[in-house]
Design a protein around this motif. Structure first.
Motif: not given
Length: 138
Positions: A14-15, A73-74, A104-108
């Motif tokens: 997501q960007a 924004k993000l 977004v490169s990683d989600i924990n």
């Protein structure tokens, strides 16, 4: 009132992109607020004698575009900035249009953390890049 952030609404890759044009006033205000009066940023005659040939924007002013994109924004309002690495790759000059890209490169989900790839680009050239870690509050 802003919408509350939810870690489950984000996805890998997501960007967003945000564009800013650096003005002489931006550079002078940044110098005034921070106290960084290095003449390479403020004195045209001095800067002409450097390898850049003219005044350059503060690297941290450019990095501030990353902070603004993250906070607005993000992921957006309410997020908590925990970490940021930065590499300054090339100068930014007065009048340059800077595209800030956050990905977004990683989600924990357990720790409610996002890792974000952060970039500032001028004329298809990356001028600043790095990585940020952001907490999404409960």
């Amino acid at each position: 009132m802003p919408t509350k952030l939810d870690i489950n609404t984000f996805s890998i890759e997501q960007a967003i992109e945000v564009n800013n044009t650096v003005s002489k006033e931006d550079v002078h205000l940044f110098a005034q607020v921070t106290g960084d009066t290095n003449p390479v940023h403020l004195d045209d005659d001095y800067a002409a004698t450097t390898s850049f040939g003219k005044t350059i924007a503060h690297g941290m002013l450019t990095a501030g575009f990353i902070s603004a994109a993250i906070g607005t924004k993000l992921p957006g309002p309410g997020c908590i900035y925990l970490e940021q690495s930065l590499k300054f790759r090339a100068p930014v000059f007065i009048g340059d249009s800077v595209t800030t890209r956050i990905t977004v490169s990683d989600i924990n989900t357990r720790r409610k953390r996002l890792t974000l790839k952060t970039e500032c680009i001028v004329n298809d050239k990356v001028v600043v890049n790095g990585e940020a870690v952001i907490m999404i509050p409960s």
